[in-house]
Design a protein around this motif. Structure first.
Motif, PDB file in Angstrom:
ATOM      1  N   MET A   1       0.846  -1.197   0.000  1.00 27.25           N
ATOM      2  CA  MET A   1       0.000   0.000   0.000  1.00 27.25           C
ATOM      3  C   MET A   1       0.884   1.250   0.000  1.00 27.25           C
ATOM      4  N   ALA A   2       0.506   2.228  -0.812  1.00 29.80           N
ATOM      5  CA  ALA A   2       1.269   3.475  -0.863  1.00 29.80           C
ATOM      6  C   ALA A   2       1.155   4.207   0.469  1.00 29.80           C
ATOM      7  N   ALA A   3       2.174   5.041   0.748  1.00 30.53           N
ATOM      8  CA  ALA A   3       2.164   5.808   1.988  1.00 30.53           C
ATOM      9  C   ALA A   3       0.941   6.717   2.026  1.00 30.53           C
ATOM     10  N   LEU A   4       0.424   6.921   3.234  1.00 32.33           N
ATOM     11  CA  LEU A   4      -0.764   7.755   3.402  1.00 32.33           C
ATOM     12  C   LEU A   4      -0.451   9.190   3.009  1.00 32.33           C
ATOM     13  N   ASN A   5      -1.336   9.778   2.227  1.00 32.03           N
ATOM     14  CA  ASN A   5      -1.177  11.168   1.819  1.00 32.03           C
ATOM     15  C   ASN A   5      -1.822  12.059   2.882  1.00 32.03           C
ATOM     16  N   TYR A   6      -0.986  12.789   3.622  1.00 28.22           N
ATOM     17  CA  TYR A   6      -1.501  13.569   4.752  1.00 28.22           C
ATOM     18  C   TYR A   6      -2.227  14.836   4.299  1.00 28.22           C
ATOM     19  N   HIS A   7      -1.979  15.261   3.061  1.00 25.77           N
ATOM     20  CA  HIS A   7      -2.763  16.380   2.528  1.00 25.77           C
ATOM     21  C   HIS A   7      -4.220  15.941   2.377  1.00 25.77           C
ATOM     22  N   HIS A   8      -4.410  14.747   1.831  1.00 27.18           N
ATOM     23  CA  HIS A   8      -5.776  14.224   1.699  1.00 27.18           C
ATOM     24  C   HIS A   8      -6.422  14.094   3.082  1.00 27.18           C
ATOM     25  N   LEU A   9      -5.637  13.597   4.052  1.00 24.22           N
ATOM     26  CA  LEU A   9      -6.161  13.399   5.399  1.00 24.22           C
ATOM     27  C   LEU A   9      -6.534  14.728   6.044  1.00 24.22           C
ATOM     28  N   ARG A  10      -5.720  15.751   5.799  1.00 23.54           N
ATOM     29  CA  ARG A  10      -6.010  17.076   6.369  1.00 23.54           C
ATOM     30  C   ARG A  10      -7.306  17.640   5.794  1.00 23.54           C
ATOM     31  N   TYR A  11      -7.484  17.486   4.495  1.00 20.69           N
ATOM     32  CA  TYR A  11      -8.711  17.984   3.874  1.00 20.69           C
ATOM     33  C   TYR A  11      -9.928  17.228   4.405  1.00 20.69           C
ATOM     34  N   PHE A  12      -9.805  15.914   4.518  1.00 17.09           N
ATOM     35  CA  PHE A  12     -10.907  15.117   5.069  1.00 17.09           C
ATOM     36  C   PHE A  12     -11.251  15.588   6.479  1.00 17.09           C
ATOM     37  N   ARG A  13     -10.232  15.799   7.293  1.00 19.18           N
ATOM     38  CA  ARG A  13     -10.460  16.220   8.682  1.00 19.18           C
ATOM     39  C   ARG A  13     -11.210  17.552   8.734  1.00 19.18           C
ATOM     40  N   ALA A  14     -10.830  18.468   7.869  1.00 21.16           N
ATOM     41  CA  ALA A  14     -11.484  19.779   7.859  1.00 21.16           C
ATOM     42  C   ALA A  14     -12.963  19.640   7.498  1.00 21.16           C
ATOM     43  N   VAL A  15     -13.264  18.831   6.492  1.00 19.92           N
ATOM     44  CA  VAL A  15     -14.653  18.645   6.083  1.00 19.92           C
ATOM     45  C   VAL A  15     -15.441  17.922   7.176  1.00 19.92           C
ATOM     46  N   ALA A  16     -14.812  16.921   7.799  1.00 14.71           N
ATOM     47  CA  ALA A  16     -15.498  16.151   8.841  1.00 14.71           C
ATOM     48  C   ALA A  16     -15.896  17.045  10.003  1.00 14.71           C
ATOM     49  N   HIS A  17     -15.014  17.975  10.381  1.00 14.41           N
ATOM     50  CA  HIS A  17     -15.335  18.860  11.503  1.00 14.41           C
ATOM     51  C   HIS A  17     -16.333  19.947  11.103  1.00 14.41           C
ATOM     52  N   ASP A  18     -16.270  20.406   9.872  1.00  9.73           N
ATOM     53  CA  ASP A  18     -17.225  21.422   9.419  1.00  9.73           C
ATOM     54  C   ASP A  18     -18.591  20.815   9.125  1.00  9.73           C
ATOM     55  N   GLY A  19     -18.579  19.595   8.587  1.00  6.09           N
ATOM     56  CA  GLY A  19     -19.825  18.950   8.225  1.00  6.09           C
ATOM     57  C   GLY A  19     -20.457  19.502   6.963  1.00  6.09           C
ATOM     58  N   ASN A  20     -19.681  20.300   6.224  1.00  7.24           N
ATOM     59  CA  ASN A  20     -20.242  20.944   5.033  1.00  7.24           C
ATOM     60  C   ASN A  20     -19.118  21.170   4.028  1.00  7.24           C
ATOM     61  N   LEU A  21     -19.225  20.544   2.868  1.00  6.59           N
ATOM     62  CA  LEU A  21     -18.176  20.621   1.859  1.00  6.59           C
ATOM     63  C   LEU A  21     -18.007  22.028   1.309  1.00  6.59           C
ATOM     64  N   THR A  22     -19.107  22.711   1.041  1.00  3.93           N
ATOM     65  CA  THR A  22     -19.040  24.059   0.469  1.00  3.93           C
ATOM     66  C   THR A  22     -18.360  25.027   1.423  1.00  3.93           C
ATOM     67  N   ARG A  23     -18.735  24.977   2.701  1.00  2.00           N
ATOM     68  CA  ARG A  23     -18.145  25.878   3.694  1.00  2.00           C
ATOM     69  C   ARG A  23     -16.645  25.609   3.864  1.00  2.00           C
ATOM     70  N   THR A  24     -16.262  24.346   3.863  1.00  2.00           N
ATOM     71  CA  THR A  24     -14.850  24.007   4.022  1.00  2.00           C
ATOM     72  C   THR A  24     -14.046  24.465   2.820  1.00  2.00           C
ATOM     73  N   ALA A  25     -14.604  24.260   1.615  1.00  2.00           N
ATOM     74  CA  ALA A  25     -13.906  24.689   0.401  1.00  2.00           C
ATOM     75  C   ALA A  25     -13.657  26.195   0.416  1.00  2.00           C
ATOM     76  N   ALA A  26     -14.657  26.955   0.840  1.00  2.00           N
ATOM     77  CA  ALA A  26     -14.490  28.407   0.906  1.00  2.00           C
ATOM     78  C   ALA A  26     -13.437  28.792   1.940  1.00  2.00           C
ATOM     79  N   ARG A  27     -13.437  28.120   3.070  1.00  2.00           N
ATOM     80  CA  ARG A  27     -12.475  28.438   4.124  1.00  2.00           C
ATOM     81  C   ARG A  27     -11.049  28.110   3.707  1.00  2.00           C
ATOM     82  N   LEU A  28     -10.869  27.033   2.926  1.00  2.00           N
ATOM     83  CA  LEU A  28      -9.542  26.629   2.489  1.00  2.00           C
ATOM     84  C   LEU A  28      -9.140  27.242   1.145  1.00  2.00           C
ATOM     85  N   ASN A  29     -10.021  28.066   0.594  1.00  2.00           N
ATOM     86  CA  ASN A  29      -9.765  28.721  -0.690  1.00  2.00           C
ATOM     87  C   ASN A  29      -9.560  27.698  -1.801  1.00  2.00           C
TER      88      ASN A  29
END
Length: 297
Positions: free
Chosen positions: A1-29
């Motif tokens: 298995m390839a090494a875990l991509n922590y950028h992907h994990l960070r984005y997932f974490r942000a969306v999980a805590h916000d609970g809203n994809l649109t709001r997270t996308a705007a916050r992360l530009n």
């Protein structure tokens, strides 16, 4: 298995805590589609869907809840490292426990004792009503619910009720109320009694007992909260009908005593879980030790 991509994990974490994809996308530009691609790549690598998409709402799946726990631990450790440049210690496993607000605090402490003080487990404690806590359990926001009755189980809500303890219920009061050690009938006839509310199985058992003894106790208080029953007994408002574990400290100190005659009533304590593909290892250990630690009578 390839090494875990922590950028992907960070984005997932942000969306999980916000609970809203649109709001997270705007916050992360970021664009919403770009953020969706990052999460989808993480899901592909992990082999599990992390979100259940219901219309515009995002709900964590069981795999998503586990991934979020690990993501929180990973990034918390990184933040601590940057802040202190010292040893970060071991990763901590989150254990989310809900307890009925009226449940005995002593019982809760005895159940949790095996994990108290452990540096590798982070306890998240929540109290509330039964319906509220079971909804949180069903949505995977809790790992276990401590309660004094087994919930209904069906295909849609596969609750598992683990019987952790069955405690005898006694008649408890100040030493003066038991002076001379009168019989049970005399105690119930001559002293005011503090009882649980009508919804309680303990109350049903007490009412049946009084009927068998052909005595009509003077009910001075109907109380839902065990902690309040304990306080009323200590204030000598009357004799309390409750499991002795609720007042074990007062009994040990001699502030309260328990009647000699058994009432023949028990209260059962359950640890309710959900059928899960990925059970919390800390919870498994608690359930294995729970009955031995508290004692099923």
């Amino acid at each position: 298995m390839a090494a875990l991509n922590y950028h992907h994990l960070r984005y997932f974490r942000a969306v999980a805590h916000d609970g809203n994809l649109t709001r997270t996308a705007a916050r992360l530009n970021l664009t919403q589609s770009a953020l969706s691609v990052q999460i989808r790549k993480l899901e592909e690598q992990l082999g599990h869907a992390l979100f259940d998409r219901r219309g515009r709402q995002l709900h964590l799946t069981e795999a998503g809840r586990i991934a979020l726990d690990h993501a929180d631990a990973i990034f918390a450790t990184g933040e601590e490292l940057l802040g202190t440049l010292r040893e970060t210690g071991k990763a901590r496993q989150a254990l989310r426990v809900g307890a009925l607000a009226t449940l005995s605090r002593n019982f809760q402490m005895e159940f949790l004792r095996p994990v108290l003080g452990r540096t590798d487990i982070e306890l998240v404690l929540r109290s509330g009503g039964a319906a509220e806590l079971l909804r949180a359990l069903e949505s995977l926001n809790l790992d276990v619910v401590l309660i004094n009755h087994a919930p209904a189980r069906d295909v849609l809500t596969p609750f598992v009720a683990h019987r952790i303890a069955e405690q005898p219920v006694g008649l408890v009061g100040t030493p003066d109320r038991f002076f001379g050690r009168a019989g049970l009938v005399d105690l119930l006839r001559d002293h005011p009694v503090i009882v649980p509310t009508l919804e309680s199985s303990v109350r049903a058992g007490f009412d049946a007992l009084a009927d068998r003894l052909m005595v009509r106790p003077q009910i001075v208080a109907e109380v839902e909260d065990m902690a309040m029953m304990r306080l009323l007994a200590r204030e000598d408002v009357g004799l309390a009908v409750l499991p002795p574990i609720v007042v074990k400290d007062e009994l040990a100190a001699g502030l309260l005593v328990e009647g000699d005659e058994p009432l023949g009533i028990t209260e059962t304590f359950f640890a309710v879980t959900m059928e899960r593909r990925f059970p919390n290892p800390a919870l498994r250990m608690l359930l294995q030790q729970g009955s031995a630690q508290i004692g099923v009578v």
